[in-house]
Write a protein that holds these residues in place. Structure first.
Motif, mmCIF file in Angstrom:
data_model
loop_
_atom_site.group_PDB
_atom_site.id
_atom_site.type_symbol
_atom_site.label_atom_id
_atom_site.label_comp_id
_atom_site.label_asym_id
_atom_site.label_seq_id
_atom_site.Cartn_x
_atom_site.Cartn_y
_atom_site.Cartn_z
ATOM 1 N N GLN A 203 7.232 24.244 1.153
ATOM 2 C CA GLN A 203 6.362 22.516 2.280
ATOM 3 C C GLN A 203 5.242 21.846 1.426
ATOM 4 N N PHE A 204 5.144 22.296 0.624
ATOM 5 C CA PHE A 204 3.825 22.325 -0.499
ATOM 6 C C PHE A 204 4.130 20.499 -1.368
ATOM 7 N N GLU A 205 5.875 21.540 -1.669
ATOM 8 C CA GLU A 205 6.473 19.778 -3.127
ATOM 9 C C GLU A 205 6.809 19.148 -2.208
ATOM 10 N N ILE A 206 6.916 19.622 -0.610
ATOM 11 C CA ILE A 206 7.476 17.578 -0.338
ATOM 12 C C ILE A 206 5.873 17.263 0.367
ATOM 13 N N LYS A 207 4.419 18.314 0.650
ATOM 14 C CA LYS A 207 4.121 17.345 0.953
ATOM 15 C C LYS A 207 2.655 16.871 -0.240
ATOM 16 N N ARG A 208 3.021 17.343 -1.447
ATOM 17 C CA ARG A 208 2.906 16.853 -2.279
ATOM 18 C C ARG A 208 3.627 15.721 -3.137
ATOM 19 N N LEU A 209 5.280 15.072 -2.343
ATOM 20 C CA LEU A 209 5.904 14.170 -2.813
ATOM 21 C C LEU A 209 5.639 12.770 -1.898
ATOM 22 N N ARG A 210 5.399 13.890 -0.685
ATOM 23 C CA ARG A 210 4.693 12.473 0.476
ATOM 24 C C ARG A 210 2.791 11.785 0.109
ATOM 25 N N GLU A 211 2.613 12.627 -0.611
ATOM 26 C CA GLU A 211 1.460 11.971 -0.929
ATOM 27 C C GLU A 211 1.582 11.130 -2.114
ATOM 28 N N GLU A 212 2.674 11.052 -3.302
ATOM 29 C CA GLU A 212 2.469 10.818 -3.901
ATOM 30 C C GLU A 212 3.644 8.926 -3.983
ATOM 31 N N ASN A 213 3.638 9.602 -3.086
ATOM 32 C CA ASN A 213 4.665 8.330 -2.258
ATOM 33 C C ASN A 213 3.653 6.736 -1.985
ATOM 34 N N ILE A 214 2.571 7.423 -1.274
ATOM 35 C CA ILE A 214 1.902 7.262 -0.359
ATOM 36 C C ILE A 214 1.368 6.590 -2.138
ATOM 37 N N HIS A 215 0.899 6.977 -2.477
ATOM 38 C CA HIS A 215 -0.341 6.681 -3.780
ATOM 39 C C HIS A 215 0.660 5.556 -4.578
ATOM 40 N N MET A 216 1.977 5.613 -4.405
ATOM 41 C CA MET A 216 2.981 4.821 -5.270
ATOM 42 C C MET A 216 3.152 3.265 -4.295
ATOM 43 N N LYS A 217 3.087 3.258 -3.249
ATOM 44 C CA LYS A 217 3.326 2.217 -2.053
ATOM 45 C C LYS A 217 1.944 1.781 -2.416
ATOM 46 N N ASN A 218 0.560 1.915 -1.904
ATOM 47 C CA ASN A 218 -0.414 1.622 -2.493
ATOM 48 C C ASN A 218 -0.661 0.935 -3.698
ATOM 49 N N MET A 219 0.007 1.615 -4.509
ATOM 50 C CA MET A 219 -0.108 0.407 -6.243
ATOM 51 C C MET A 219 0.969 -0.853 -6.439
ATOM 52 N N LEU A 220 1.421 -0.284 -5.704
ATOM 53 C CA LEU A 220 3.024 -1.575 -5.769
ATOM 54 C C LEU A 220 2.616 -2.583 -4.268
ATOM 55 N N GLU A 221 1.816 -2.310 -3.780
ATOM 56 C CA GLU A 221 1.122 -3.044 -2.810
ATOM 57 C C GLU A 221 -0.277 -4.000 -3.592
ATOM 58 N N GLN A 222 -1.117 -3.243 -4.391
ATOM 59 C CA GLN A 222 -1.352 -4.483 -4.658
ATOM 60 C C GLN A 222 -1.570 -5.168 -6.123
ATOM 61 N N VAL A 223 0.243 -3.982 -7.397
ATOM 62 C CA VAL A 223 0.740 -5.408 -7.845
ATOM 63 C C VAL A 223 0.947 -6.549 -7.037
ATOM 64 N N ARG A 224 1.392 -6.300 -6.256
ATOM 65 C CA ARG A 224 2.288 -7.412 -5.264
ATOM 66 C C ARG A 224 0.778 -8.346 -5.348
ATOM 67 N N LEU A 225 0.000 -7.989 -4.683
ATOM 68 C CA LEU A 225 -1.148 -9.672 -4.159
ATOM 69 C C LEU A 225 -1.544 -9.601 -5.627
ATOM 70 N N ASP A 226 -1.862 -8.701 -6.101
ATOM 71 C CA ASP A 226 -2.376 -9.302 -7.806
ATOM 72 C C ASP A 226 -1.278 -10.289 -8.113
ATOM 73 N N ILE A 227 -0.099 -10.594 -8.006
ATOM 74 C CA ILE A 227 0.638 -11.399 -7.776
ATOM 75 C C ILE A 227 1.083 -12.334 -7.283
ATOM 76 N N GLU A 228 0.863 -12.177 -6.478
ATOM 77 C CA GLU A 228 0.338 -13.341 -5.463
ATOM 78 C C GLU A 228 -0.778 -13.976 -6.154
ATOM 79 N N GLU A 229 -1.710 -13.285 -6.170
ATOM 80 C CA GLU A 229 -3.342 -13.938 -6.088
ATOM 81 C C GLU A 229 -3.055 -15.045 -8.116
ATOM 82 N N LYS A 230 -2.649 -14.500 -8.518
ATOM 83 C CA LYS A 230 -2.133 -15.251 -9.791
ATOM 84 C C LYS A 230 -1.836 -16.489 -9.804
ATOM 85 N N PHE A 231 -0.621 -16.541 -9.184
ATOM 86 C CA PHE A 231 0.619 -17.976 -9.512
ATOM 87 C C PHE A 231 0.627 -18.281 -7.858
ATOM 88 N N ALA A 232 -0.287 -17.932 -7.158
ATOM 89 C CA ALA A 232 -0.905 -19.134 -5.907
ATOM 90 C C ALA A 232 -1.110 -20.383 -6.063
#
Length: 148
Positions: free
Chosen positions: A119-148
């Motif tokens: 259960q703690f491994e599942i919890k860790r992976l969910r938190e990691e997944n959320i963190h990675m999604k947030n990082m990916l969204e930030q990269v997407r926003l940075d790219i849009e801002e750079k090329f807009a």
């Protein structure tokens, strides 16, 4: 260190489970569903709840229902301990209400520790997944801002 709340009106069962957990996790013993819910209102939340189904006053299904309706506690994994002869309708009801896992008594040390570790491994992976999604969204926003 992860914290596991052990909820059972059987003091011997609580003590055994806490002894199994102590080398790896912090165990908090509660002796009724009402006591556990009261504790959760004004204390730091545990990372997982290990709960007996049959308790005086408020049984495990009632406690689970309250936990899953509360925004603060709805995501806490809840592992139930049931007697070997538990009715399959109860097992089904627990899973439908949001129980994470069900362990049949008597619980062995390795079984308990492995289920909690999982259960703690599942919890860790969910938190990691959320963190990675947030990082990916930030990269997407940075790219849009750079090329807009």
């Amino acid at each position: 260190m992860y914290t596991v709340m052990i909820v059972s009106n059987d003091k011997i069962s609580n003590a055994i489970c806490k002894a199994y957990l102590t080398p790896v996790y912090e165990g908090i013993e509660m002796y009724s569903g009402v006591q556990a819910l009261g504790f959760l209102k004004s204390n730091p939340l545990p990372d997982l709840i290990l709960m007996d189904l049959h308790m005086a006053g408020m049984d495990g299904t009632e406690v689970l229902k309250v936990l899953k309706q509360d925004e603060r506690t709805k995501d806490i994994p809840v592992i139930f301990t049931l007697t070997e002869h538990s009715d399959m309708d109860i097992v089904h009801k627990l899973y439908m209400q949001g129980a994470t896992e069900i362990i049949t008594k008597p619980v062995t040390e390795i079984q308990l520790l492995k289920r909690i570790e999982y259960q703690f491994e599942i919890k860790r992976l969910r938190e990691e997944n959320i963190h990675m999604k947030n990082m990916l969204e930030q990269v997407r926003l940075d790219i849009e801002e750079k090329f807009a």
